[in-house]
Design a protein around this motif. Structure first.
Motif, PDB file in Angstrom:
ATOM      1  N   ASN B  24      13.049   7.601   9.411  1.00 21.64           N
ATOM      2  CA  ASN B  24      13.900   6.839   9.529  1.00 21.64           C
ATOM      3  C   ASN B  24      14.965   6.894  11.234  1.00 21.64           C
ATOM      4  OD1 ASN B  24      15.314   8.036   6.697  1.00 21.64           O
ATOM      5  ND2 ASN B  24      16.448   5.605   7.159  1.00 21.64           N
ATOM      6  N   TYR B  25      15.200   5.718  11.945  1.00 21.05           N
ATOM      7  CA  TYR B  25      15.330   5.967  13.014  1.00 21.05           C
ATOM      8  C   TYR B  25      16.248   5.129  13.227  1.00 21.05           C
ATOM      9  CZ  TYR B  25      14.338   0.852  12.063  1.00 21.05           C
ATOM     10  OH  TYR B  25      14.677  -0.175  11.725  1.00 21.05           O
ATOM     11  N   PHE B  34       5.648   3.008  14.030  1.00 16.26           N
ATOM     12  CA  PHE B  34       3.829   3.871  13.995  1.00 16.26           C
ATOM     13  C   PHE B  34       4.011   4.958  12.328  1.00 16.26           C
ATOM     14  CE2 PHE B  34       2.256   1.367  17.205  1.00 16.26           C
ATOM     15  CZ  PHE B  34       3.165   0.913  18.019  1.00 16.26           C
ATOM     16  N   TRP B  35       2.775   5.353  12.272  1.00 18.77           N
ATOM     17  CA  TRP B  35       2.554   6.351  12.015  1.00 18.77           C
ATOM     18  C   TRP B  35       1.096   6.999  12.110  1.00 18.77           C
ATOM     19  CZ3 TRP B  35       5.779   9.731   8.814  1.00 18.77           C
ATOM     20  CH2 TRP B  35       6.477   9.600   7.612  1.00 18.77           C
ATOM     21  N   TYR B  36       1.413   8.563  12.598  1.00 20.98           N
ATOM     22  CA  TYR B  36       0.167   8.872  12.634  1.00 20.98           C
ATOM     23  C   TYR B  36      -0.241   9.583  12.367  1.00 20.98           C
ATOM     24  CZ  TYR B  36       0.380   6.901  17.690  1.00 20.98           C
ATOM     25  OH  TYR B  36      -0.242   5.398  18.428  1.00 20.98           O
ATOM     26  N   GLU B  64       0.130   3.342   3.230  1.00 20.11           N
ATOM     27  CA  GLU B  64       0.667   1.959   3.572  1.00 20.11           C
ATOM     28  C   GLU B  64       1.916   2.235   3.532  1.00 20.11           C
ATOM     29  OE1 GLU B  64       1.111  -0.574  -0.243  1.00 20.11           O
ATOM     30  OE2 GLU B  64       2.950   0.376  -0.571  1.00 20.11           O
ATOM     31  N   ALA B  65       3.214   2.046   4.693  1.00 15.15           N
ATOM     32  CA  ALA B  65       4.755   1.723   5.192  1.00 15.15           C
ATOM     33  C   ALA B  65       5.244   0.818   4.203  1.00 15.15           C
ATOM     34  CB  ALA B  65       4.373   2.362   5.942  1.00 15.15           C
ATOM     35  N   GLU B  66       6.637   0.698   4.430  1.00 12.27           N
ATOM     36  CA  GLU B  66       7.317  -0.216   4.070  1.00 12.27           C
ATOM     37  C   GLU B  66       8.639   0.401   4.901  1.00 12.27           C
ATOM     38  OE1 GLU B  66       8.900  -0.655   0.196  1.00 12.27           O
ATOM     39  OE2 GLU B  66       9.517  -3.021   0.572  1.00 12.27           O
ATOM     40  N   PHE B  67       8.604  -1.245   6.248  1.00 21.27           N
ATOM     41  CA  PHE B  67      10.108  -1.177   6.758  1.00 21.27           C
ATOM     42  C   PHE B  67      10.755  -2.110   6.629  1.00 21.27           C
ATOM     43  CE2 PHE B  67      12.269  -2.045  10.360  1.00 21.27           C
ATOM     44  CZ  PHE B  67      12.674  -3.663  10.729  1.00 21.27           C
ATOM     45  N   ILE B  68      12.095  -1.681   5.842  1.00 26.82           N
ATOM     46  CA  ILE B  68      13.226  -1.740   5.718  1.00 26.82           C
ATOM     47  C   ILE B  68      14.525  -2.043   6.748  1.00 26.82           C
ATOM     48  CG2 ILE B  68      15.351  -1.223   3.716  1.00 26.82           C
ATOM     49  CD1 ILE B  68      12.981   0.154   2.277  1.00 26.82           C
ATOM     50  N   LYS B  69      15.007  -3.417   7.671  1.00 26.44           N
ATOM     51  CA  LYS B  69      15.667  -2.578   8.586  1.00 26.44           C
ATOM     52  C   LYS B  69      16.968  -2.610   8.143  1.00 26.44           C
ATOM     53  CE  LYS B  69      17.212  -5.699  12.372  1.00 26.44           C
ATOM     54  NZ  LYS B  69      16.525  -7.095  13.245  1.00 26.44           N
ATOM     55  N   SER B  70      17.471  -2.766   6.895  1.00 21.83           N
ATOM     56  CA  SER B  70      19.111  -2.252   6.607  1.00 21.83           C
ATOM     57  C   SER B  70      18.730  -0.713   5.938  1.00 21.83           C
ATOM     58  CB  SER B  70      18.940  -3.372   5.222  1.00 21.83           C
ATOM     59  OG  SER B  70      18.603  -2.448   4.507  1.00 21.83           O
ATOM     60  N   LYS B  71      17.968  -0.696   5.860  1.00 25.07           N
ATOM     61  CA  LYS B  71      18.245   0.792   6.109  1.00 25.07           C
ATOM     62  C   LYS B  71      17.595   1.881   7.478  1.00 25.07           C
ATOM     63  CE  LYS B  71      17.654   1.002   0.989  1.00 25.07           C
ATOM     64  NZ  LYS B  71      17.244   1.589  -0.734  1.00 25.07           N
ATOM     65  N   PHE B  72      17.230   1.517   8.305  1.00 28.93           N
ATOM     66  CA  PHE B  72      16.784   1.603   9.304  1.00 28.93           C
ATOM     67  C   PHE B  72      15.090   2.527   8.888  1.00 28.93           C
ATOM     68  CE2 PHE B  72      19.162   0.382  12.330  1.00 28.93           C
ATOM     69  CZ  PHE B  72      20.860   0.012  11.327  1.00 28.93           C
ATOM     70  N   SER B  73      14.620   2.334   8.052  1.00 28.00           N
ATOM     71  CA  SER B  73      13.575   3.420   7.154  1.00 28.00           C
ATOM     72  C   SER B  73      12.230   2.684   7.626  1.00 28.00           C
ATOM     73  CB  SER B  73      13.770   3.333   6.030  1.00 28.00           C
ATOM     74  OG  SER B  73      14.176   1.959   4.790  1.00 28.00           O
ATOM     75  N   PHE B  74      10.556   3.351   7.527  1.00 32.60           N
ATOM     76  CA  PHE B  74       9.682   3.675   7.776  1.00 32.60           C
ATOM     77  C   PHE B  74       8.184   4.192   6.823  1.00 32.60           C
ATOM     78  CE2 PHE B  74       6.502   0.178   8.801  1.00 32.60           C
ATOM     79  CZ  PHE B  74       5.246   1.112   9.340  1.00 32.60           C
TER      80      PHE B  74
END
Lengths: 115, 114
Positions: B24-25, B34-36, B64-74
């Motif tokens: 979360n950001y 990004f994921w490293y 894989e990763a999912e960007f969910i803007k409403s949750k500020f999550s990746f």
């Protein structure tokens, strides 16, 4: 590999001594960065450079200075090392010339121990 | 100040189990994500990235990763982990206001048991 070489790879020194870590790149990329990695803190930005003689501070810059006199070299200096600077230091470069994409390629790291 | 949170510090899974690591950001504006991954004794390598477009991003090695803007999550996912996925995983973000800097989370150590 992105053509990044860090030296030295390992160093043990005593409190109060100066230390310089070198990062050398062969890719002619504009952006270069120094991070430190500590358990529980992830990677924290120390300083970065966006061109020759152009540098700026990061999150944890106190006690560190940098210099970039050539595109390919970015030096990190600890003027007077302290035990709190014991860490693994990573240099990184960015492929995103002018675009600030944030995608970084990292060197192998330099492990510094300050006794 | 902007920040990145990885709430799972250490995850232990058996081979073939599914993986989801949280990230979360804190910034509400435009971000690049990004994921490293850092395998034992090695430097960080890019796993996947999101700049814009399809919020479901596929990376290397089946991640894989999912960007969910409403949750500020990746969040990072993998349907079936392998022993070779044992590593430390770092989420990172570039904020539009400081696009020259990449802010990292504190990392999640993944241990996959054979």
């Amino acid at each position: 590999d992105a053509g990044i070489t860090q030296s030295p790879r390992h160093k043990v020194t005593e409190t109060g001594t100066p230390v310089t870590l070198r990062c050398h790149q062969t890719e002619n990329h504009r952006y270069m960065y120094w991070y430190r990695q500590d358990p529980g803190h992830g990677l924290r930005l120390i300083h970065y450079s966006y061109g020759v003689k152009d540098t700026d501070k990061g999150e944890v810059s106190d006690g560190y200075s940098v210099s970039r006199s050539k595109t390919e070299d970015f030096l990190l200096t600890l003027e007077s090392a302290t035990s709190s600077q014991t860490s693994v230091y990573f240099c990184a470069i960015s492929w995103g010339v002018g675009s600030n994409t944030g995608e970084l390629f990292f060197g192998e790291g330099s492990r510094l121990t300050v006794l | 100040a902007q920040s990145v949170s990885q709430h799972n510090h250490h995850v232990i899974l058996s081979e073939a189990a599914s993986l989801e690591l949280g990230c979360n950001y804190s910034y509400g504006g435009t971000v690049n994500l990004f994921w490293y991954v850092q395998y034992p004794g090695q430097h960080l390598q890019l796993l996947l990235k999101y700049f814009s477009g399809d919020p479901l991003v596929k990376g290397i090695k089946g991640f894989e990763a999912e960007f969910i803007k409403s949750k500020f999550s990746f969040n990072l996912r993998k349907p079936s982990v392998q022993w070779s996925d044992t590593a430390e995983y770092f989420c990172a973000v570039t904020y539009s206001g400081s696009a020259r800097q990449l802010t990292f989370g504190s990392g999640t150590q993944l241990t996959v048991l054979p």
